[in-house]
Motif scaffolding. Structure first.
Motif, PDB file in Angstrom:
ATOM      1  N   LYS A 168     -48.822  46.988 120.861  1.00 48.74           N
ATOM      2  CA  LYS A 168     -47.785  45.954 120.716  1.00 48.74           C
ATOM      3  C   LYS A 168     -48.182  44.675 121.441  1.00 48.74           C
ATOM      4  N   GLN A 169     -48.797  44.806 122.615  1.00 55.93           N
ATOM      5  CA  GLN A 169     -49.247  43.617 123.331  1.00 55.93           C
ATOM      6  C   GLN A 169     -50.305  42.867 122.528  1.00 55.93           C
ATOM      7  N   THR A 170     -51.231  43.622 121.929  1.00 59.59           N
ATOM      8  CA  THR A 170     -52.272  43.002 121.115  1.00 59.59           C
ATOM      9  C   THR A 170     -51.680  42.299 119.902  1.00 59.59           C
ATOM     10  N   SER A 171     -50.764  42.976 119.219  1.00 61.93           N
ATOM     11  CA  SER A 171     -50.143  42.384 118.027  1.00 61.93           C
ATOM     12  C   SER A 171     -49.462  41.065 118.356  1.00 61.93           C
ATOM     13  N   ASN A 172     -48.746  41.043 119.474  1.00 60.76           N
ATOM     14  CA  ASN A 172     -47.976  39.853 119.836  1.00 60.76           C
ATOM     15  C   ASN A 172     -48.852  38.733 120.383  1.00 60.76           C
ATOM     16  N   ILE A 173     -49.713  39.072 121.330  1.00 62.69           N
ATOM     17  CA  ILE A 173     -50.401  38.030 122.100  1.00 62.69           C
ATOM     18  C   ILE A 173     -51.660  37.521 121.424  1.00 62.69           C
ATOM     19  N   SER A 174     -52.443  38.403 120.801  1.00 65.42           N
ATOM     20  CA  SER A 174     -53.704  37.925 120.240  1.00 65.42           C
ATOM     21  C   SER A 174     -53.761  37.940 118.715  1.00 65.42           C
TER      22      SER A 174
ATOM     23  N   TYR B 150     -50.522  37.732 116.216  1.00 62.03           N
ATOM     24  CA  TYR B 150     -49.545  36.779 115.690  1.00 62.03           C
ATOM     25  C   TYR B 150     -49.427  35.556 116.593  1.00 62.03           C
ATOM     26  N   ASN B 151     -50.504  35.161 117.156  1.00 58.53           N
ATOM     27  CA  ASN B 151     -50.556  33.991 118.038  1.00 58.53           C
ATOM     28  C   ASN B 151     -51.909  33.316 117.840  1.00 58.53           C
ATOM     29  N   GLY B 152     -52.082  32.725 116.674  1.00 62.15           N
ATOM     30  CA  GLY B 152     -53.342  32.078 116.348  1.00 62.15           C
ATOM     31  C   GLY B 152     -54.356  32.999 115.703  1.00 62.15           C
ATOM     32  N   PHE B 153     -53.976  34.289 115.526  1.00 61.21           N
ATOM     33  CA  PHE B 153     -54.874  35.260 114.893  1.00 61.21           C
ATOM     34  C   PHE B 153     -56.259  35.196 115.551  1.00 61.21           C
ATOM     35  N   GLN B 154     -56.238  35.335 116.886  1.00 57.51           N
ATOM     36  CA  GLN B 154     -57.437  35.079 117.678  1.00 57.51           C
ATOM     37  C   GLN B 154     -58.456  36.207 117.645  1.00 57.51           C
ATOM     38  N   GLY B 155     -58.030  37.422 117.288  1.00 60.31           N
ATOM     39  CA  GLY B 155     -58.940  38.552 117.335  1.00 60.31           C
ATOM     40  C   GLY B 155     -59.011  39.155 118.719  1.00 60.31           C
ATOM     41  N   GLY B 156     -59.675  40.307 118.821  1.00 57.48           N
ATOM     42  CA  GLY B 156     -59.720  41.016 120.090  1.00 57.48           C
ATOM     43  C   GLY B 156     -61.029  40.916 120.822  1.00 57.48           C
ATOM     44  N   GLY B 157     -62.040  40.265 120.221  1.00 55.97           N
ATOM     45  CA  GLY B 157     -63.311  40.123 120.910  1.00 55.97           C
ATOM     46  C   GLY B 157     -64.020  41.447 121.116  1.00 55.97           C
ATOM     47  N   TYR B 158     -64.900  41.474 122.094  1.00 62.45           N
ATOM     48  CA  TYR B 158     -65.761  42.635 122.340  1.00 62.45           C
ATOM     49  C   TYR B 158     -64.980  43.842 122.862  1.00 62.45           C
TER      50      TYR B 158
ATOM     51  N   TYR C 143     -48.479  30.299 112.543  1.00 64.45           N
ATOM     52  CA  TYR C 143     -48.894  29.471 111.410  1.00 64.45           C
ATOM     53  C   TYR C 143     -50.128  28.645 111.770  1.00 64.45           C
ATOM     54  N   GLU C 144     -50.878  29.145 112.747  1.00 62.67           N
ATOM     55  CA  GLU C 144     -52.136  28.538 113.161  1.00 62.67           C
ATOM     56  C   GLU C 144     -53.214  29.622 113.172  1.00 62.67           C
ATOM     57  N   VAL C 145     -54.364  29.313 112.614  1.00 62.66           N
ATOM     58  CA  VAL C 145     -55.531  30.180 112.761  1.00 62.66           C
ATOM     59  C   VAL C 145     -56.485  29.461 113.710  1.00 62.66           C
ATOM     60  N   VAL C 146     -56.703  30.031 114.877  1.00 63.56           N
ATOM     61  CA  VAL C 146     -57.416  29.330 115.941  1.00 63.56           C
ATOM     62  C   VAL C 146     -58.733  30.040 116.241  1.00 63.56           C
ATOM     63  N   ILE C 147     -59.816  29.298 116.154  1.00 64.59           N
ATOM     64  CA  ILE C 147     -61.139  29.824 116.483  1.00 64.59           C
ATOM     65  C   ILE C 147     -61.650  29.157 117.758  1.00 64.59           C
TER      66      ILE C 147
END
Length: 450
Positions: A47-53, A55-63, A420-424
């Motif tokens: 749930k923390q991942t879904s919310n923070i990384s 549905y928040n710029g669709f940042q991904g989880g990295g390594y 509504y932002e896709v952030v790289i």
């Protein structure tokens, strides 16, 4: 959670704007090749991942984030008999299966409530010289901002270790934006490192792709000083480092956006450190020249007012971006502040300091700021705000999108959640980020007016 209409009497929060303390697992995997291990109930980490990384710029989880994160997923059995053995097995398995430079064990509400001795379990592995630390991050400890400083202190105390040697002149540790929670943190930290290196510093940026990972954290203890670049986040860490290593710290509350703020920021840091001012001024002059050349091109559009540009604005978001964006809009664009609402629930001891920044937001402008976490109350305040006869522009989150339509205004998402932002690698700070922010603001206005 559903809120009641009587906001003053309700203890509920509608449309929450932060995670719980274990959400600081994002701070752990924001460090290259560091993986958190979560000791919590099933679904907490997801749930923390879904919310923070996500549905928040669709940042991904990295390594080391998202689906990589190991979890004990404890149930009723562990509530009754304790979950220490389950955690011990998970840590052992994680070392066998996952390739990481450091593991950070983080606890949820259940083990912290039932009294699992996580420190004792982790110390078994530390005694074998295995790279693992732990932080007690049950949800009742606070939100993910509080959890962030629990994690940083755990790494410093249990992994970085003691040091009595000399401090290296020109080496700075940067404590600033909250990784992942701040939607644009990766690009912003990249810009902070770029401009500090430009004036002559060696920079431990600590989080993100520009960090060297655990070797950089090991280097924390050798820095000449710590730079806290935020209204409050990082101050607790800097105070701890001052006691532990004798390092002074410089606190600059406003993250700089635009040439004026960025140049002023750099000069303050250079003066504090006592490094070569000539090199710094050469860099500042070069960056300012580029910035104002681009701004001159933009001024043709801005001067025409073809699109009925807004005059008043509101900012709703965490204290770091709220202060930075408010100051930029007033000083650079001449916009009028109508409402500023901070949502990250800063500790009470820092609130007067934050309020003071808004009292001196510009040479001839003073404004008030409010602290509010509940979206029902926030939206009620915005509905009652006088934005004048022009459409307002709201710098907020996804939670403000429908309200902006209701007020016939514009919305620029600048913080959690930004769905509504896709952030790289986007940045809104410094010299370069300010130009990106201008593009975002006026593209939003022009496209909505078409």
């Amino acid at each position: 959670m559903t809120n009641t209409k009587n906001v003053e009497k309700s203890n509920s929060i509608e449309q929450v704007r932060y995670g719980c303390a274990i959400g600081a697992m994002h701070s752990a995997f924001a460090i290259p090749r560091v993986i958190p291990i979560t000791h919590c109930g099933p679904g907490c980490a997801d749930k923390q991942t879904s919310n923070i990384s996500f549905y928040n710029g669709f940042q991904g989880g990295g390594y080391g984030g998202a689906s990589v994160v190991p979890s004990t997923n404890i149930h009723e059995k562990e509530v009754i008999f304790g979950g220490e053995d389950r955690l011990r097995k998970l840590i052992e398995s994680s070392f066998k299966v996952l390739d990481a430079d450091l593991f950070v064990v983080m606890t949820g509400c259940i083990p912290d409530t039932v009294g699992d001795d996580v420190g004792a379990v982790v110390s078994e592995f530390q005694d074998r010289n295995l790279p693992v630390v732990y932080a007690e991050t049950g949800g009742f400890k606070g939100n993910n901002f509080i959890g962030h400083e629990l994690v940083t202190e755990a790494i410093i105390n249990q992994y970085v270790g003691d040091y009595k040697g000399p401090l290296k002149k020109g080496l700075v540790n940067v404590w600033s934006l909250l990784p992942y929670h701040n939607t644009f943190w990766r690009g912003d930290l990249t810009e902070i490192k770029r401009i500090l290196e430009g004036v002559g510093f060696e920079v431990n940026i600590l989080f993100g792709h520009e960090s060297s990972g655990v070797s950089e954290w090991k280097n924390i203890k050798k820095a000449q000083f710590n730079l806290v670049l935020s209204p409050w986040l990082g101050l607790k860490t800097a105070e701890h480092l001052k006691k532990k290593y004798g390092q002074p710290y410089l606190h600059i509350p406003t993250i700089p956006i635009g040439a004026k703020e960025t140049s002023s920021f750099l000069r303050k840091v250079v003066d504090f450190a006592g490094i070569d001012k000539n090199k710094a001024e050469e860099f500042i002059e070069k960056e300012e020249r580029k910035y104002y050349e681009y701004l001159e091109d933009f001024s043709d559009f801005y001067a025409e007012y073809w699109w009925g540009l807004p005059a008043k604005f509101a900012v709703v978001g965490d204290s770091a971006y709220n202060l930075a964006v408010t100051k930029f809009l007033i000083n650079q664009l001449g916009l009028i502040p109508a409402k500023q609402i901070i949502t990250d629930n800063p500790p009470e001891r820092y609130r007067d300091l934050i309020k003071e920044q808004y009292k001196n937001i510009a040479e001839d402008v003073s404004t008030d700021v409010e602290f509010e976490e509940d979206s029902y109350a926030i939206h009620d305040k915005l509905r009652k705000t006088d934005f004048g006869h022009k459409p307002p522009i709201i710098f907020g989150t996804t939670w403000e999108r429908d309200l902006a339509k209701e007020l016939k205004g514009f919305i620029v998402e600048i913080g959690f959640p930004a769905s509504y932002e896709v952030v790289i690698s986007k940045s809104y700070i410094g010299y370069r980020g300010a130009l990106t922010l201008l593009e975002k603001i006026y593209t939003t206005i022009v496209s909505a007016s078409a």
